[in-house]
Design a protein around this motif. Structure first.
Motif, PDB file in Angstrom:
ATOM      1  N   ARG A 167       0.839  -1.194   0.000  1.00 25.66           N
ATOM      2  CA  ARG A 167       0.000   0.000   0.000  1.00 25.66           C
ATOM      3  C   ARG A 167       0.882   1.254   0.000  1.00 25.66           C
ATOM      4  O   ARG A 167       2.043   1.206   0.371  1.00 25.66           O
ATOM      5  CB  ARG A 167      -0.923  -0.001   1.225  1.00 25.66           C
ATOM      6  CG  ARG A 167      -1.850  -1.209   1.268  1.00 25.66           C
ATOM      7  CD  ARG A 167      -2.866  -1.091   2.398  1.00 25.66           C
ATOM      8  NE  ARG A 167      -2.239  -1.013   3.703  1.00 25.66           N
ATOM      9  CZ  ARG A 167      -1.815  -2.083   4.394  1.00 25.66           C
ATOM     10  NH1 ARG A 167      -1.921  -3.300   3.870  1.00 25.66           N
ATOM     11  NH2 ARG A 167      -1.279  -1.953   5.581  1.00 25.66           N
ATOM     12  N   PHE A 168       0.278   2.355  -0.411  1.00 27.44           N
ATOM     13  CA  PHE A 168       1.016   3.615  -0.460  1.00 27.44           C
ATOM     14  C   PHE A 168       1.022   4.289   0.911  1.00 27.44           C
ATOM     15  O   PHE A 168       0.047   4.230   1.646  1.00 27.44           O
ATOM     16  CB  PHE A 168       0.404   4.569  -1.492  1.00 27.44           C
ATOM     17  CG  PHE A 168       0.572   4.108  -2.905  1.00 27.44           C
ATOM     18  CD1 PHE A 168       1.778   4.263  -3.552  1.00 27.44           C
ATOM     19  CD2 PHE A 168      -0.478   3.505  -3.577  1.00 27.44           C
ATOM     20  CE1 PHE A 168       1.944   3.832  -4.855  1.00 27.44           C
ATOM     21  CE2 PHE A 168      -0.334   3.069  -4.874  1.00 27.44           C
ATOM     22  CZ  PHE A 168       0.887   3.228  -5.518  1.00 27.44           C
ATOM     23  N   VAL A 169       2.150   4.924   1.208  1.00 20.78           N
ATOM     24  CA  VAL A 169       2.323   5.641   2.474  1.00 20.78           C
ATOM     25  C   VAL A 169       2.870   7.029   2.167  1.00 20.78           C
ATOM     26  O   VAL A 169       3.772   7.178   1.343  1.00 20.78           O
ATOM     27  CB  VAL A 169       3.301   4.909   3.424  1.00 20.78           C
ATOM     28  CG1 VAL A 169       3.421   5.659   4.740  1.00 20.78           C
ATOM     29  CG2 VAL A 169       2.867   3.487   3.650  1.00 20.78           C
ATOM     30  N   SER A 170       2.323   8.033   2.819  1.00 22.86           N
ATOM     31  CA  SER A 170       2.835   9.390   2.681  1.00 22.86           C
ATOM     32  C   SER A 170       3.545   9.774   3.974  1.00 22.86           C
ATOM     33  O   SER A 170       2.960   9.697   5.057  1.00 22.86           O
ATOM     34  CB  SER A 170       1.692  10.371   2.397  1.00 22.86           C
ATOM     35  OG  SER A 170       2.192  11.710   2.374  1.00 22.86           O
ATOM     36  N   VAL A 171       4.811  10.157   3.855  1.00 18.61           N
ATOM     37  CA  VAL A 171       5.578  10.552   5.045  1.00 18.61           C
ATOM     38  C   VAL A 171       6.046  11.994   4.898  1.00 18.61           C
ATOM     39  O   VAL A 171       6.437  12.428   3.809  1.00 18.61           O
ATOM     40  CB  VAL A 171       6.795   9.625   5.287  1.00 18.61           C
ATOM     41  CG1 VAL A 171       6.344   8.214   5.592  1.00 18.61           C
ATOM     42  CG2 VAL A 171       7.739   9.627   4.097  1.00 18.61           C
ATOM     43  N   LYS A 204      17.962  17.812   5.871  1.00 17.98           N
ATOM     44  CA  LYS A 204      19.152  18.338   6.551  1.00 17.98           C
ATOM     45  C   LYS A 204      19.184  19.862   6.551  1.00 17.98           C
ATOM     46  O   LYS A 204      19.707  20.475   7.487  1.00 17.98           O
ATOM     47  CB  LYS A 204      20.425  17.794   5.887  1.00 17.98           C
ATOM     48  CG  LYS A 204      20.709  16.331   6.183  1.00 17.98           C
ATOM     49  CD  LYS A 204      22.032  15.919   5.564  1.00 17.98           C
ATOM     50  CE  LYS A 204      22.349  14.460   5.888  1.00 17.98           C
ATOM     51  NZ  LYS A 204      23.644  14.046   5.291  1.00 17.98           N
ATOM     52  N   ASP A 205      18.661  20.479   5.476  1.00 12.41           N
ATOM     53  CA  ASP A 205      18.699  21.933   5.395  1.00 12.41           C
ATOM     54  C   ASP A 205      17.590  22.601   6.196  1.00 12.41           C
ATOM     55  O   ASP A 205      17.438  23.828   6.178  1.00 12.41           O
ATOM     56  CB  ASP A 205      18.627  22.385   3.927  1.00 12.41           C
ATOM     57  CG  ASP A 205      17.337  21.928   3.239  1.00 12.41           C
ATOM     58  OD1 ASP A 205      16.470  21.349   3.923  1.00 12.41           O
ATOM     59  OD2 ASP A 205      17.217  22.142   2.017  1.00 12.41           O
ATOM     60  N   GLY A 206      16.783  21.785   6.914  1.00 10.22           N
ATOM     61  CA  GLY A 206      15.727  22.326   7.752  1.00 10.22           C
ATOM     62  C   GLY A 206      14.378  22.448   7.064  1.00 10.22           C
ATOM     63  O   GLY A 206      13.373  22.738   7.713  1.00 10.22           O
ATOM     64  N   SER A 207      14.350  22.228   5.760  1.00  9.89           N
ATOM     65  CA  SER A 207      13.090  22.311   5.035  1.00  9.89           C
ATOM     66  C   SER A 207      12.282  21.028   5.214  1.00  9.89           C
ATOM     67  O   SER A 207      12.833  19.963   5.496  1.00  9.89           O
ATOM     68  CB  SER A 207      13.351  22.545   3.541  1.00  9.89           C
ATOM     69  OG  SER A 207      14.072  21.453   2.981  1.00  9.89           O
ATOM     70  N   GLU A 208      10.977  21.150   5.041  1.00 11.71           N
ATOM     71  CA  GLU A 208      10.085  20.014   5.209  1.00 11.71           C
ATOM     72  C   GLU A 208       9.759  19.406   3.853  1.00 11.71           C
ATOM     73  O   GLU A 208       9.535  20.130   2.878  1.00 11.71           O
ATOM     74  CB  GLU A 208       8.805  20.459   5.910  1.00 11.71           C
ATOM     75  CG  GLU A 208       7.941  19.315   6.419  1.00 11.71           C
ATOM     76  CD  GLU A 208       6.757  19.798   7.224  1.00 11.71           C
ATOM     77  OE1 GLU A 208       6.751  19.636   8.459  1.00 11.71           O
ATOM     78  OE2 GLU A 208       5.829  20.370   6.607  1.00 11.71           O
ATOM     79  N   ARG A 209       9.734  18.093   3.790  1.00  7.34           N
ATOM     80  CA  ARG A 209       9.440  17.421   2.532  1.00  7.34           C
ATOM     81  C   ARG A 209       8.428  16.307   2.750  1.00  7.34           C
ATOM     82  O   ARG A 209       8.441  15.642   3.780  1.00  7.34           O
ATOM     83  CB  ARG A 209      10.710  16.833   1.908  1.00  7.34           C
ATOM     84  CG  ARG A 209      10.417  16.201   0.537  1.00  7.34           C
ATOM     85  CD  ARG A 209      11.571  15.415  -0.007  1.00  7.34           C
ATOM     86  NE  ARG A 209      11.165  14.683  -1.201  1.00  7.34           N
ATOM     87  CZ  ARG A 209      11.934  13.815  -1.842  1.00  7.34           C
ATOM     88  NH1 ARG A 209      13.144  13.566  -1.396  1.00  7.34           N
ATOM     89  NH2 ARG A 209      11.494  13.188  -2.915  1.00  7.34           N
ATOM     90  N   GLN A 210       7.582  16.116   1.759  1.00  6.67           N
ATOM     91  CA  GLN A 210       6.613  15.030   1.798  1.00  6.67           C
ATOM     92  C   GLN A 210       6.969  14.028   0.700  1.00  6.67           C
ATOM     93  O   GLN A 210       7.239  14.413  -0.444  1.00  6.67           O
ATOM     94  CB  GLN A 210       5.193  15.561   1.585  1.00  6.67           C
ATOM     95  CG  GLN A 210       4.112  14.515   1.774  1.00  6.67           C
ATOM     96  CD  GLN A 210       2.718  15.116   1.727  1.00  6.67           C
ATOM     97  OE1 GLN A 210       2.561  16.331   1.668  1.00  6.67           O
ATOM     98  NE2 GLN A 210       1.707  14.284   1.761  1.00  6.67           N
ATOM     99  N   THR A 265      13.226  12.400  12.112  1.00  9.41           N
ATOM    100  CA  THR A 265      12.645  13.697  11.759  1.00  9.41           C
ATOM    101  C   THR A 265      11.270  13.569  11.110  1.00  9.41           C
ATOM    102  O   THR A 265      10.697  14.579  10.698  1.00  9.41           O
ATOM    103  CB  THR A 265      13.585  14.464  10.801  1.00  9.41           C
ATOM    104  OG1 THR A 265      13.652  13.767   9.542  1.00  9.41           O
ATOM    105  CG2 THR A 265      14.967  14.604  11.391  1.00  9.41           C
ATOM    106  N   ILE A 266      10.739  12.336  11.014  1.00 15.18           N
ATOM    107  CA  ILE A 266       9.391  12.164  10.461  1.00 15.18           C
ATOM    108  C   ILE A 266       8.365  12.715  11.449  1.00 15.18           C
ATOM    109  O   ILE A 266       8.336  12.328  12.614  1.00 15.18           O
ATOM    110  CB  ILE A 266       9.093  10.680  10.174  1.00 15.18           C
ATOM    111  CG1 ILE A 266       9.919  10.191   8.977  1.00 15.18           C
ATOM    112  CG2 ILE A 266       7.610  10.473   9.876  1.00 15.18           C
ATOM    113  CD1 ILE A 266       9.694   8.729   8.635  1.00 15.18           C
ATOM    114  N   SER A 267       7.524  13.630  10.973  1.00 16.45           N
ATOM    115  CA  SER A 267       6.508  14.252  11.839  1.00 16.45           C
ATOM    116  C   SER A 267       5.100  13.790  11.499  1.00 16.45           C
ATOM    117  O   SER A 267       4.171  14.004  12.281  1.00 16.45           O
ATOM    118  CB  SER A 267       6.586  15.773  11.720  1.00 16.45           C
ATOM    119  OG  SER A 267       6.416  16.176  10.363  1.00 16.45           O
TER     120      SER A 267
END
Length: 213
Positions: A127-131, A136-142, A195-197
């Motif tokens: 199944r698909f998961v979105s994290v 490292k540069d402090g930016s958030e990524r999905q 760092t996963i929120s």
């Protein structure tokens, strides 16, 4: 028992040169005498490392106490009318033990949280998961991933011995990194579990604050 074969010899030799330089300065000797001081400095360095190793073993033999119990002992001492020299020393030791216990417990909580995230992602299988995680540069990524797909793009048992050892070394040195399959990039990637929120899977959103529908 102190095993010189497994100890970091580079650190011992660096420590020995430091001792030799200190002795050179203390005795006001010319720099040309440094190498002659090294053999004795090396013996002192090995002796000091043996002493430190013995102290580490003794500390490991001590029962592990929770920070709450140590804090209670600190409060009992601080509530006394007088402490005296022995009481002050005991208080200082308890404070060091308390900070060490807090750090240990924080590390244990972090490891438990990362393992829970790892299991949650792996359990999705095909199944698909979105994290959502912090780079490292402090930016958030999905990232949208599909856990089961990754194994189809890894060589596994067919990989060379050096490649398997390299993968094992990376896993040991960076337990916080989890290899995943990025469905958008169509390539293997690594996410930092620490760092996963946010994890979205099966219609549920898991965040550090709990589960949201």
């Amino acid at each position: 028992m102190f095993n010189t074969a497994t100890y970091n010899r580079s650190k011992v030799f660096t420590f020995a040169w430091t001792i030799a330089r200190q002795e050179l300065w203390f005795r006001r000797l010319p720099s040309s005498e440094l190498r002659q001081l090294f053999p004795d400095a090396l013996r002192k360095a090995w002796a000091e490392m043996k002493h430190r190793a013995a102290l580490t073993i003794d500390c490991r033999k001590q029962p592990v106490r929770p920070s709450s119990a140590i804090w209670a002992d600190i409060q009992n001492l601080e509530n006394r009318a007088t402490l005296g020299h022995e009481g002050l020393n005991q208080l200082a030791e308890l404070q060091r033990a308390y900070h060490a216990a807090c750090e240990r417990e924080a590390e244990e909580r972090a490891r438990a949280e990362m393992e829970a995230k790892r299991k949650m992602i792996a359990a999705a299988r095909g199944r698909f998961v979105s994290v959502t995680f912090t780079k490292k540069d402090g930016s958030e990524r999905q990232m949208r991933i599909q856990p089961a797909t990754l194994k189809h793009h890894l060589r596994g048992d067919t990989a060379s011995e050096s490649a398997r050892k390299a993968a094992q070394t990376r896993a040991e040195r960076h337990p916080n990194l989890m290899p995943v399959w990025d469905t958008e990039a169509r390539a293997p990637r690594s996410v930092n579990l620490a760092t996963i929120s946010r994890i979205a899977v099966d219609g549920k959103i898991h965040t550090n604050g709990g589960i949201q529908q």
